[in-house]
Motif scaffolding. Structure first.
Motif, mmCIF file in Angstrom:
data_model
loop_
_atom_site.group_PDB
_atom_site.id
_atom_site.type_symbol
_atom_site.label_atom_id
_atom_site.label_comp_id
_atom_site.label_asym_id
_atom_site.label_seq_id
_atom_site.Cartn_x
_atom_site.Cartn_y
_atom_site.Cartn_z
ATOM 1 N N ALA A 242 2.028 12.881 -8.310
ATOM 2 C CA ALA A 242 1.314 12.599 -7.090
ATOM 3 C C ALA A 242 0.413 11.681 -6.990
ATOM 4 C CB ALA A 242 0.763 13.978 -6.931
ATOM 5 N N THR A 243 -0.337 11.374 -8.218
ATOM 6 C CA THR A 243 -1.473 10.504 -8.109
ATOM 7 C C THR A 243 -0.557 9.030 -8.367
ATOM 8 O OG1 THR A 243 -1.307 10.534 -10.445
ATOM 9 C CG2 THR A 243 -2.987 11.843 -9.365
ATOM 10 N N ALA A 244 0.482 8.874 -8.966
ATOM 11 C CA ALA A 244 1.103 7.717 -9.173
ATOM 12 C C ALA A 244 1.824 7.092 -7.904
ATOM 13 C CB ALA A 244 2.049 7.526 -10.036
ATOM 14 N N THR A 245 1.942 7.861 -6.874
ATOM 15 C CA THR A 245 2.678 7.636 -5.472
ATOM 16 C C THR A 245 1.480 7.722 -4.582
ATOM 17 O OG1 THR A 245 3.581 10.125 -5.350
ATOM 18 C CG2 THR A 245 4.940 8.488 -6.342
ATOM 19 N N ILE A 246 1.381 9.064 -3.878
ATOM 20 C CA ILE A 246 0.308 9.076 -2.682
ATOM 21 C C ILE A 246 -0.875 8.753 -3.231
ATOM 22 C CG2 ILE A 246 -0.103 11.566 -3.099
ATOM 23 C CD1 ILE A 246 0.395 11.578 0.076
ATOM 24 N N GLY A 247 -1.324 9.031 -4.543
ATOM 25 C CA GLY A 247 -2.638 8.821 -4.668
ATOM 26 C C GLY A 247 -2.935 7.365 -4.615
ATOM 27 N N ILE A 248 -1.964 6.546 -5.196
ATOM 28 C CA ILE A 248 -2.130 5.071 -5.106
ATOM 29 C C ILE A 248 -2.508 4.619 -3.728
ATOM 30 C CG2 ILE A 248 -1.374 2.873 -5.591
ATOM 31 C CD1 ILE A 248 0.116 4.038 -8.152
ATOM 32 N N ALA A 249 -1.609 5.107 -2.843
ATOM 33 C CA ALA A 249 -1.669 4.744 -1.418
ATOM 34 C C ALA A 249 -3.080 5.240 -0.943
ATOM 35 C CB ALA A 249 -0.387 5.616 -0.608
ATOM 36 N N PHE A 250 -3.640 6.366 -1.303
ATOM 37 C CA PHE A 250 -4.598 6.717 -0.714
ATOM 38 C C PHE A 250 -6.086 5.977 -1.228
ATOM 39 C CE2 PHE A 250 -3.013 11.246 0.545
ATOM 40 C CZ PHE A 250 -3.247 10.918 1.892
ATOM 41 N N LEU A 251 -5.791 5.533 -2.420
ATOM 42 C CA LEU A 251 -6.940 4.650 -3.026
ATOM 43 C C LEU A 251 -7.045 3.319 -1.938
ATOM 44 C CD1 LEU A 251 -6.512 4.148 -7.146
ATOM 45 C CD2 LEU A 251 -8.517 4.929 -5.607
ATOM 46 N N GLY A 252 -5.759 2.769 -1.633
ATOM 47 C CA GLY A 252 -5.805 1.699 -0.606
ATOM 48 C C GLY A 252 -6.334 2.047 0.746
ATOM 49 N N ILE A 253 -6.110 3.332 1.171
ATOM 50 C CA ILE A 253 -6.667 3.612 2.389
ATOM 51 C C ILE A 253 -8.210 3.663 2.459
ATOM 52 C CG2 ILE A 253 -6.890 5.500 4.187
ATOM 53 C CD1 ILE A 253 -3.706 6.087 3.484
ATOM 54 N N GLY A 254 -8.664 4.405 1.339
ATOM 55 C CA GLY A 254 -9.824 4.593 1.030
ATOM 56 C C GLY A 254 -10.863 3.442 0.969
ATOM 57 N N ALA A 255 -10.256 2.248 0.448
ATOM 58 C CA ALA A 255 -10.815 1.038 0.293
ATOM 59 C C ALA A 255 -10.879 0.465 1.499
ATOM 60 C CB ALA A 255 -10.152 0.079 -0.743
ATOM 61 N N GLY A 256 -9.780 0.574 2.299
ATOM 62 C CA GLY A 256 -10.049 0.094 3.794
ATOM 63 C C GLY A 256 -11.094 0.739 4.521
ATOM 64 N N LEU A 257 -11.362 1.974 4.305
ATOM 65 C CA LEU A 257 -12.323 2.767 5.147
ATOM 66 C C LEU A 257 -13.622 2.566 4.628
ATOM 67 C CD1 LEU A 257 -10.045 6.021 5.672
ATOM 68 C CD2 LEU A 257 -10.530 4.155 7.300
#
Length: 512
Positions: A139-154
């Motif tokens: 979970a962290t290695a797939t959608i988690g990495i994606a959410f890190l990117g979204i969070g950085a953008g926000l």
């Protein structure tokens, strides 16, 4: 001093001081690295030294080196599937990046989420993926990495985002019947898998609700002055410049979930998902050269978009990228096996049981022992597997159900293992998310609060599962349910003790 025979040799348990020596050496070397500014902060070499010290202690207690080695190999053998999965997770991450799947999740997520909704919604989504996959790591290695990117953008602090990801992923992992730790906790406690999952609802579900409230409050109070829409727009532009972004790229994530719902073996499900990622990379990203595909799966992907955030998020994955973590896990598990074989754990905690006289004390002792094993043996499997045989008869003595034991093992053994950077879990998540455990753990509210909630409610006599199937809920009312699975002899002992305790007024009666 208690003595037994191994072959023709007499062996004994180490005394308290001897049992502490390997642990003190390990912790001392780790602190020296973190505090002493030696220039070396990894756990690998401290583990190597500590394994040698544990073997010396084992030799002083009568164990041969071959016996100590056998203890280490037994533990390593038990974790080899997890290590193989770790290798394939690295390949999975690479395939999901080169296919454009993770970039697509980031791209569309930036359109759908706001700073105020991001944390609670993200936590729920990570929990769903963790539940379906049966793996917090996946979970962290797939959608988690994606959410890190979204969070950085926000414009959200990466430590807060990582804490949210960890909370959701580990919640889903705990409740998943596909999870290795969930199955392990039920197995070592001698109870049924779904009895164990049911018991976990009593502590983990309330802490999840509390976590969502806290994430919502954090989201409402996020200083949006630091939120620059151009950052998100720039990240989207960078992703679109290197990948063909379209909604079909979300299909590989659905394949991961479907494979797990179909109860395929973990390695099989990941292999299918990797194939899907490679196929989509060929169809949508034009990656058809077999050499390039193999290099990416082996060494990870290299992307230069000109956007610092995008490059940091996307230049990862690959089997080779996981070797640092795999080396650490091999050493950590060997260290735990050496400690277990030479009797250090029994020497430190064996006498504690006689001093436990209430459900609250027993639950707290189990939680602290799991925490101790996580921190000193560097492995969540040992945080679950070692305390179970130490305390199982004490749970029977207090008339408790075996799923009360299994629940307590996971409440701390699984959830707090990720807070230490020298454990397999902590090292893995630090490598995947790029955030130090000491930074994200204060924001991993599910992991942080679950054992605290479990201990407090146990001391209050609430959230207790009894051997006959009775359950005392959070409001103190005891109702009858189906008894949890347990070994026949242990169940009989627990039932007799429960009847005695009720007659003495020390255990609640049904309906009271």
């Amino acid at each position: 001093m208690e003595e037994t025979k191994v072959g023709s040799k007499k062996v004994r348990l180490p005394n308290f001081i001897e049992a502490l020596i390997p642990i003190v050496v390990m912790m001392g070397l780790m602190l020296l690295g973190f505090v002493g500014k030696t220039g070396y902060t990894d756990a690998h070499m401290p583990l190597v030294v500590s394994i040698c010290v544990a073997c010396i202690i084992g030799g002083l207690c009568g164990h041969s080196f071959s016996d100590m080695l056998a203890g280490m190999l037994d533990r390593l053998n038990a974790t080899m599937e997890a290590i193989l999965i770790l290798c394939t997770v690295g390949i999975l991450v690479a395939s999901f990046i080169m296919s454009g799947t993770i970039p697509a999740v980031i791209y569309y997520g930036l359109d759908l989420l706001t700073p105020r909704l991001f944390l609670p919604v993200g936590c729920i989504m990570c929990a769903i993926v963790g539940l379906a996959c049966g793996s917090s790591w996946t979970a962290t290695a797939t959608i988690g990495i994606a959410f890190l990117g979204i969070g950085a953008g926000l414009g959200i602090n990466p430590a807060i985002t990582a804490g949210m990801i960890i909370s959701g992923a580990y919640l889903g992992d705990k409740f998943s019947p596909l999870s290795d730790t969930t199955n392990l906790a039920a197995a070592v406690s001698g109870t049924g898998l779904f009895d164990h999952v049911t018991a976990m609802v009593s502590t983990t579900a309330p802490t999840f609700v509390i976590a969502l409230i806290l994430y919502t409050i954090l989201g409402i109070n996020i200083n949006t002055a630091g939120y620059d829409p151009q950052v998100a727009a720039g990240l989207q532009t960078a992703l679109a410049s290197k990948f063909n972004i379209n909604p079909l790229l979300l299909i590989p994530i659905i394949v991961v979930i479907a494979a797990c719902v179909m109860k395929l073996p973990g390695l099989v499900g990941i292999a299918i998902s990797v194939f899907c990622g490679v196929l989509f990379a060929a169809i949508f990203q034009g990656m058809t050269n077999i050499g390039d595909i193999f290099k990416t799966l082996h060494y990870g992907i290299t992307v230069e978009t000109g956007n610092e955030i995008a490059d940091k998020l996307l230049n990862r994955g690959g089997m080779d990228h996981q070797m640092w973590t795999i080396n650490l896990i091999l050493l950590a598990v060997a260290y735990g096996g050496a400690l277990e074989r030479c009797g250090c754990v029994d020497a430190l905690f064996g006498g504690l049981k006689n001093k436990l006289h209430s459900v609250g004390q027993l639950v707290l002792a189990t939680l602290l022992t799991s925490l101790f094993c996580d921190a000193t043996m560097c492995d969540q499997f040992l945080g679950i597997g070692v305390p179970a045989p130490l305390y199982s008869d004490k749970y029977d003595e207090m008339g408790l159900a075996r799923n009360m034991l299994s629940r307590t093992l996971e409440d701390c053994g699984t959830l707090w293992a990720v807070m230490f950077p020298w454990t397999g879990c902590g090292a893995y998540q630090m490598g995947v998310l790029g955030v130090h455990p000491f930074a994200y753990f204060p924001f991993a509210f599910v992991n942080l609060l679950n054992p605290i909630y479990a201990a407090i409610t146990a001391f209050l006599g609430r959230n207790v599962f009894w051997a006959d199937g009775a359950y005392t809920n959070i409001f103190g009312k005891t109702t009858m349910h189906k008894p949890a699975g347990a070994p026949e002899e242990a169940h009989e002992v627990a039932m007799k003790n429960l009847e005695r305790l009720r007659a003495e007024g020390k255990a609640p009666k049904v309906g009271k």
